[in-house]
Scaffold this active site. Structure first.
Site, mmCIF file in Angstrom:
data_model
loop_
_atom_site.group_PDB
_atom_site.id
_atom_site.type_symbol
_atom_site.label_atom_id
_atom_site.label_comp_id
_atom_site.label_asym_id
_atom_site.label_seq_id
_atom_site.Cartn_x
_atom_site.Cartn_y
_atom_site.Cartn_z
ATOM 1 N N ASP A 67 0.780 -0.895 -0.153
ATOM 2 C CA ASP A 67 0.193 0.041 -0.609
ATOM 3 C C ASP A 67 0.628 1.365 -0.076
ATOM 4 O O ASP A 67 1.859 1.202 0.386
ATOM 5 C CB ASP A 67 -0.898 0.256 0.921
ATOM 6 N N CYS A 92 1.080 4.257 9.181
ATOM 7 C CA CYS A 92 0.551 3.745 9.469
ATOM 8 C C CYS A 92 1.470 2.345 8.710
ATOM 9 O O CYS A 92 1.649 1.045 8.339
ATOM 10 C CB CYS A 92 -1.054 2.578 8.641
ATOM 11 N N HIS A 94 3.678 2.928 5.329
ATOM 12 C CA HIS A 94 3.333 2.564 4.513
ATOM 13 C C HIS A 94 4.497 3.095 3.279
ATOM 14 O O HIS A 94 5.142 2.426 2.507
ATOM 15 C CB HIS A 94 2.449 3.005 3.494
ATOM 16 N N GLU A 126 -6.160 2.899 2.994
ATOM 17 C CA GLU A 126 -6.614 4.166 4.359
ATOM 18 C C GLU A 126 -7.803 4.614 4.282
ATOM 19 O O GLU A 126 -8.398 4.346 5.192
ATOM 20 C CB GLU A 126 -5.595 4.875 5.010
ATOM 21 N N HIS A 152 2.548 -6.242 6.729
ATOM 22 C CA HIS A 152 2.237 -4.991 7.971
ATOM 23 C C HIS A 152 3.116 -4.940 8.772
ATOM 24 O O HIS A 152 3.430 -5.911 9.539
ATOM 25 C CB HIS A 152 0.626 -4.980 7.769
ATOM 26 N N HIS A 345 -0.784 4.676 13.558
ATOM 27 C CA HIS A 345 -1.747 5.488 13.459
ATOM 28 C C HIS A 345 -1.550 6.218 14.478
ATOM 29 O O HIS A 345 -2.338 7.179 14.834
ATOM 30 C CB HIS A 345 -3.424 5.417 13.373
#
Length: 374
Positions: A67, A92, A94, A126, A152, A345
């Site tokens: 992402d 996050c 990315h 997101e 992730h 976040h």
């Protein structure tokens, strides 16, 4: 400096929101075009990219997805390479995801394997969601992978940790927006109004009964109202109010049940407070469900790999629209330990950059193993 750490820092400075990743796309393209192009094919889709690396004797296509979007958060890390975009941040991970993907892509451009590879640089994870529409594109249909994987970052795990499990990994998620409209008026004459602040308060309380009284205690669900707005000034009774929140469930069936109960409760609020209500579920993400066979195979690979530690994790109530890809393509997602004192976040998220090299090494070895199998 590791070149992919530099790339991470460059990307960290230019976070962009979903379907606005123009600088990010340009940066990715510039780097990919700098690589040898004999086996590389690139197709743009909105602000995302499909990048195919042709194999030497292909019998299948292995997909790798990253992402690329950021979040509407004002960064507070104090890093010298902090975000240059006001109220936007890669909070996050990315930026990590993209630099790792480029590291893996570079390796296989320079060291081709038998099978084809498809790298998917996906926008809008997101929100409002890029995975599902990317699946419907002609480019995806033409280059559809036979299996797919993604990672992730996980701030809670130390660097060198790979955490994964078979089956359900991330929850079904849905945004929730409820707009209430009643009748405003002077604060001294409440009997002539329909107060939407009171209606909103009652609605929040009633929504919290859904999980405790309508969801099986052996199942799991979450309804969180994170924002309420209503009214204008202190001496006017509010004509309008808005609730914004999120729903998380561990099964699609529970998501349907929760939404059914929300709609029933909202109808009761409309009748009880003589108001109008509109429900909008916004972005909805399908659960991330890891293919058992492929995940088990990956776990065995990790257990035998050098300098990494396997952890069998629990399912989480986080959401990821990679779930839509796993719904149609066998594959899995795993957690990469990055050892940050602040979580996803968070405005002070500071993942350890040592994890980038760990991930590139692990993924290239795994894909090379899969992509050279007869």
């Amino acid at each position: 400096m590791n070149p992919f750490v530099k790339i991470r820092r460059d990307l960290h400075q230019i976070p962009e929101l979903g379907f606005q990743e123009y600088k990010t796309q340009a940066y990715l393209l510039a780097y990919i075009h700098s690589l040898p192009q004999e086996r590389v094919a690139i197709k743009k889709w909105k602000t995302g990219l499909f990048v195919k690396v042709s194999g030497l004797n292909s019998k299948k296509t292995i997909g790798y997805r990253t992402d690329i979007d950021g979040l509407p958060i004002t960064e507070e890390t104090g890093l010298p390479f902090s975000s240059q975009h006001s109220e936007q941040m890669h909070a996050c991970g990315h930026d990590f995801h993209m630099s790792i993907a480029l590291g893996v892509l570079t390796f296989f451009v320079e060291n081709p394997i038998d099978d084809d590879l498809l790298f998917i640089f996906q926008p809008a994870e997101e929100g409002p969601g890029g995975a599902e529409p990317m699946l419907r594109t002609e480019e995806m249909r033409e280059w559809m992978p036979d299996m797919i994987l993604a990672l992730h970052i996980a701030p809670e795990y130390p660097v060198g940790t790979i955490a994964v499990k078979e089956g359900l990994l991330f929850a079904n998620t849905s945004e929730l927006f409820i707009d209430l409209k009643g009748k405003g008026g002077h604060a001294a004459y409440p009997h002539q109004t329909n107060d939407m602040v009171i209606a909103a308060c009652q609605l929040v309380n009633q929504l919290q009964t859904i999980v405790s009284r309508n969801v099986n205690p052996l199942d799991s669900a979450v309804i969180t109202i994170g924002k309420i707005t209503g009214g204008t000034v202190q001496n006017i009774i509010a004509e309008k109010a808005r609730l914004e929140g999120t729903i998380r469930t561990l099964s699609p069936e529970s998501m349907k049940k929760v939404k059914h109960r929300i709609e029933a409760i909202v109808k009761g609020i409309e009748a009880g407070f003589e108001c109008e209500a509109v429900i909008d579920y916004g972005s909805m993400y399908h659960q991330v469900y890891n293919s058992e066979e492929l995940t088990r195979e990956f776990i065995n690979f990790i257990k035998e790999a050098d300098a990494v530690q396997f952890v069998e994790c629990k399912e989480a109530m986080t959401g990821e629209d990679f779930g839509y890809m796993l719904k149609e393509i066998p594959g899995f997602m795993f957690w990469l330990g990055v050892d940050s004192p602040y979580g996803l976040h968070h405005a002070k998220l500071t993942p350890s950059e040592e994890a980038i090299d760990v991930a590139v090494r692990v993924i290239t070895k795994y894909i090379a193993l899969k992509g050279n199998q007869s």
